[in-house]
Design a protein around this motif. Structure first.
Motif, PDB file in Angstrom:
ATOM      1  N   GLY A 313      67.001 150.653  13.526  1.00 14.06           N
ATOM      2  CA  GLY A 313      67.969 151.199  14.527  1.00 14.06           C
ATOM      3  C   GLY A 313      68.928 152.234  13.713  1.00 14.06           C
ATOM      4  O   GLY A 313      68.730 152.785  12.671  1.00 14.06           O
ATOM      5  N   GLU A 314      70.010 152.546  14.468  1.00 13.54           N
ATOM      6  CA  GLU A 314      70.899 153.601  14.110  1.00 13.54           C
ATOM      7  C   GLU A 314      72.248 153.200  14.486  1.00 13.54           C
ATOM      8  O   GLU A 314      72.527 152.543  15.528  1.00 13.54           O
ATOM      9  N   THR A 335      65.217 145.200  19.945  1.00 12.85           N
ATOM     10  CA  THR A 335      65.496 144.204  20.297  1.00 12.85           C
ATOM     11  C   THR A 335      65.084 142.810  19.236  1.00 12.85           C
ATOM     12  O   THR A 335      65.781 141.696  19.173  1.00 12.85           O
ATOM     13  N   PRO A 336      63.810 142.511  19.004  1.00 10.14           N
ATOM     14  CA  PRO A 336      63.201 141.569  18.174  1.00 10.14           C
ATOM     15  C   PRO A 336      64.140 141.426  17.073  1.00 10.14           C
ATOM     16  O   PRO A 336      64.333 140.208  16.460  1.00 10.14           O
ATOM     17  N   HIS A 337      64.870 142.574  16.483  1.00  7.63           N
ATOM     18  CA  HIS A 337      65.684 142.136  15.228  1.00  7.63           C
ATOM     19  C   HIS A 337      67.386 142.104  15.574  1.00  7.63           C
ATOM     20  O   HIS A 337      68.097 142.162  14.610  1.00  7.63           O
ATOM     21  N   ALA A 338      67.688 142.243  16.988  1.00  2.00           N
ATOM     22  CA  ALA A 338      69.021 142.358  17.298  1.00  2.00           C
ATOM     23  C   ALA A 338      69.573 141.062  17.543  1.00  2.00           C
ATOM     24  O   ALA A 338      70.493 140.841  18.460  1.00  2.00           O
ATOM     25  N   LYS A 339      69.375 139.937  16.689  1.00  2.00           N
ATOM     26  CA  LYS A 339      69.789 138.522  17.101  1.00  2.00           C
ATOM     27  C   LYS A 339      71.048 138.437  16.412  1.00  2.00           C
ATOM     28  O   LYS A 339      71.466 138.817  15.422  1.00  2.00           O
ATOM     29  N   ILE A 340      71.774 137.549  17.224  1.00  2.00           N
ATOM     30  CA  ILE A 340      73.402 137.387  16.270  1.00  2.00           C
ATOM     31  C   ILE A 340      72.937 136.591  15.187  1.00  2.00           C
ATOM     32  O   ILE A 340      72.160 135.494  15.135  1.00  2.00           O
ATOM     33  N   GLY A 341      73.520 136.828  13.981  1.00  2.00           N
ATOM     34  CA  GLY A 341      73.278 136.128  12.852  1.00  2.00           C
ATOM     35  C   GLY A 341      72.348 136.771  12.105  1.00  2.00           C
ATOM     36  O   GLY A 341      72.009 136.368  10.761  1.00  2.00           O
ATOM     37  N   SER A 342      71.409 137.592  12.555  1.00  2.00           N
ATOM     38  CA  SER A 342      70.428 138.381  11.765  1.00  2.00           C
ATOM     39  C   SER A 342      70.839 139.052  10.739  1.00  2.00           C
ATOM     40  O   SER A 342      72.037 140.060  10.816  1.00  2.00           O
ATOM     41  N   LYS A 343      70.197 139.248   9.545  1.00  2.00           N
ATOM     42  CA  LYS A 343      70.556 140.027   8.332  1.00  2.00           C
ATOM     43  C   LYS A 343      69.881 141.345   8.468  1.00  2.00           C
ATOM     44  O   LYS A 343      68.809 141.667   8.911  1.00  2.00           O
ATOM     45  N   ILE A 344      70.619 142.343   8.454  1.00  2.00           N
ATOM     46  CA  ILE A 344      70.205 143.898   8.319  1.00  2.00           C
ATOM     47  C   ILE A 344      70.697 144.504   7.154  1.00  2.00           C
ATOM     48  O   ILE A 344      71.700 144.015   6.716  1.00  2.00           O
ATOM     49  N   ASP A 345      70.183 145.647   6.994  1.00  2.00           N
ATOM     50  CA  ASP A 345      70.727 146.757   5.916  1.00  2.00           C
ATOM     51  C   ASP A 345      71.128 148.024   6.563  1.00  2.00           C
ATOM     52  O   ASP A 345      70.378 148.595   7.441  1.00  2.00           O
ATOM     53  N   ILE A 346      72.326 148.508   6.169  1.00  2.00           N
ATOM     54  CA  ILE A 346      72.972 149.664   6.410  1.00  2.00           C
ATOM     55  C   ILE A 346      72.487 150.879   5.247  1.00  2.00           C
ATOM     56  O   ILE A 346      72.960 150.119   4.154  1.00  2.00           O
ATOM     57  N   ALA A 355      74.111 143.576   5.862  1.00  2.00           N
ATOM     58  CA  ALA A 355      75.053 143.463   6.953  1.00  2.00           C
ATOM     59  C   ALA A 355      74.705 142.376   7.977  1.00  2.00           C
ATOM     60  O   ALA A 355      73.425 141.974   7.773  1.00  2.00           O
ATOM     61  N   THR A 356      75.423 141.734   8.621  1.00  2.00           N
ATOM     62  CA  THR A 356      75.099 140.697   9.427  1.00  2.00           C
ATOM     63  C   THR A 356      75.364 141.066  11.142  1.00  2.00           C
ATOM     64  O   THR A 356      76.461 141.527  11.209  1.00  2.00           O
ATOM     65  N   ILE A 357      74.472 140.858  11.930  1.00  2.00           N
ATOM     66  CA  ILE A 357      74.793 140.904  13.504  1.00  2.00           C
ATOM     67  C   ILE A 357      75.812 139.894  13.930  1.00  2.00           C
ATOM     68  O   ILE A 357      75.489 138.498  13.799  1.00  2.00           O
ATOM     69  N   GLU A 358      76.814 140.288  14.646  1.00  2.00           N
ATOM     70  CA  GLU A 358      77.951 139.430  14.914  1.00  2.00           C
ATOM     71  C   GLU A 358      78.066 139.312  16.238  1.00  2.00           C
ATOM     72  O   GLU A 358      77.409 140.116  17.137  1.00  2.00           O
TER      73      GLU A 358
END
Lengths: 366, 125
Positions: A313-314, A335-346, A355-358
């Motif tokens: 994503g962006e 969408t498969p990565h866009a769950k609340i609580g998922s860990k992502i990197d910026i 970072a964490t999706i909130e």
């Protein structure tokens, strides 16, 4: 566009006089800040602040079938608000892409005020005019009006002092006309900050008088004029979208997580077919808020989002939230990565930061 | 706006203080007042070599990220670690505690390319 080609609001001289730092925004010269974005944000969170919103557009829709026609142009159900109330809604193109997000107020049985984004006013008007029904009258009255947003927990105290202790402000999303020292004010209880507040519209020629009167009467409540920088940061803490950053003609309201402002039970509106399909199949990407895991550089628009090394994503909005003292933002994430609580990197300047999706909102009033 | 007479200046709003074979570099009072509310500073690594006008540090305000440039060709010998925990030093003491890095200069003649206080004052009007 050169500075001289930018439009000036009727409050331009007031901003310059008070040391506002003027920048081009959506075709207008607007104050980005006076002294400090952080200071102005805190004034709104703790007391009360005033923003010039004269650049925003006002379209009037009037006529025998205004309601029926607007329901075909906008996503939310305009039958729902009673006379004197408004609703947040979208104007979409045939692909369900967002032309604008706006508030539609019902100011008569078949009469509506649409408050639209500054940079889209002409485009919105042209689009609506092109689709106009023969018995509907559409007018762009933006140039006639000045406007301010007065936002913060002390707004009710301020208006009691301004209008009198026995005068009540309209309830949330309601709009009422008032008279004050021969000025006609239209006051709507709404805002873009997450605090209690109003947006007030008046004749452009009354703008400096009203602005200075509010600053004078509001002094005891700690009022300060605030710029677009504070406004952008306040709205991002609340996860309110900004058109041009988080919303665009390439995105639809379901992808933007704003499906609750779309009434798919309405028989017909522009973009409905595409939205039904998006709802059925699920959006490919979703707009989600996120918070950085550690202290570090703040996220910014266009930074890339990764999940285990895969680009997913962006970022569309990002800053260091002064209320949280932490890096936050919003990003479109597959969408498969866009769950609340998922860990992502910026990815910031070639380096990945966790970072964490909130959940919305990022900032909650304690 | 404070523009000390004993410093040199770059067009990109860095101040430069000569310390024998090194220069100490920070951003000017004018620059910090334009940025306001500095919230993050990315420092250059020690021993990094840089050409004049090469971006080697980043200063971020709430609103935006701005590059900081090496004023002359040289090698980083020290960076101000205090800015990592307290980036607001750039706002409160731009010419003192808010210094960003120290550069060992390749050629002292390169400093002649920089502005003196009078020329910088003229630039910022």
């Amino acid at each position: 566009m050169s500075e001289s080609a930018q439009k000036r609001t009727p409050l331009y001289d007031e901003h310059v006089r008070r040391g506002g730092k003027m920048i081009p925004f959506g075709g207008w010269l607007m104050p980005v800040q006076y002294n400090s974005i952080v200071e102005e944000l805190r004034v709104v969170r703790n007391n009360v602040g005033m923003f010039d919103i004269s650049h925003m557009g006002q379209l009037i829709v009037d006529g025998r079938s205004a309601r029926e026609w607007l329901n075909k142009m906008l996503t939310n159900n305009i039958d729902k608000p009673d006379v004197g109330s408004g609703q947040y809604t979208f104007l979409l193109n045939e692909h369900a892409g967002i032309i604008d997000d706006l508030i539609g107020y019902r100011i008569g049985e078949e009469k509506f005020l649409l408050v639209v984004n500054a940079s889209r006013t002409d485009e919105d008007f042209a689009w609506l005019d092109r689709h106009r029904s023969h018995d509907v009258d559409l007018r762009n009255r933006s140039a006639e009006f000045g406007g301010v947003a007065i936002q913060g927990p002390r707004v009710v105290d301020l208006f009691h002092r301004l209008l009198g202790d026995d005068v009540d402000l309209p309830a949330r999303n309601q709009i009422v006309d008032f008279k004050l020292e021969r000025m006609s004010l239209t006051i709507a209880r709404t805002g873009y900050t997450g605090e209690d507040g109003v947006e007030v519209f008046f004749s452009a020629s009354d703008a400096p008088k009203f602005w200075n009167l509010v600053l004078e009467k509001g002094e005891r409540f700690g009022i300060k004029p605030c710029g677009l920088g504070a406004r952008d940061t306040l709205r991002l803490e609340m996860c309110y979208p900004l058109n041009g950053s988080d919303l665009s003609p390439e995105r639809n309201p379901i992808e933007a997580g704003l499906g609750s402002f779309v009434d798919l039970t309405k028989p017909d509106f522009i973009g409905r077919e595409v939205l039904l399909r998006t709802k059925k199949d699920g959006p490919r990407e979703k707009l989600v808020p996120f918070r950085m895991k550690d202290k570090g550089p703040p996220p910014r628009p266009h930074y890339l989002v990764f999940d285990n090394g895969e680009r997913v994503g962006e970022v569309t909005s990002g800053t260091l939230s002064p209320s949280l003292n932490w890096g936050v933002g919003m990003a479109y994430v597959s969408t498969p990565h866009a769950k609340i609580g998922s860990k992502i990197d910026i990815e910031i300047r070639g380096q990945k930061f966790p970072a964490t999706i909130e959940k919305k909102p990022l900032y909650k009033k304690s | 706006m404070n523009v000390p007479d004993d410093l040199l200046y770059a067009e990109t709003h860095e101040w430069i203080k000569r310390e024998r074979e090194n220069v100490r570099v920070g951003i000017t009072d004018h620059a910090q007042s334009e940025l306001t509310d500095v919230v993050y500073v990315e420092l250059p690594k020690k021993d990094r070599q840089a050409n004049a006008k090469e971006a080697i540090a980043v200063v971020e305000s709430v609103k935006a990220a701005s590059d900081i440039y090496a004023p002359v060709k040289g090698t980083v010998v020290e960076a101000n670690k205090a800015l990592e925990s307290n980036p607001a030093l750039l706002n409160t003491d731009p010419f003192g505690e808010g210094w960003i890095f120290v550069l060992k200069i390749d050629n002292a003649d390169d400093l002649k390319q920089l502005k003196d206080a009078a020329a910088y004052r003229k630039q910022i009007g």
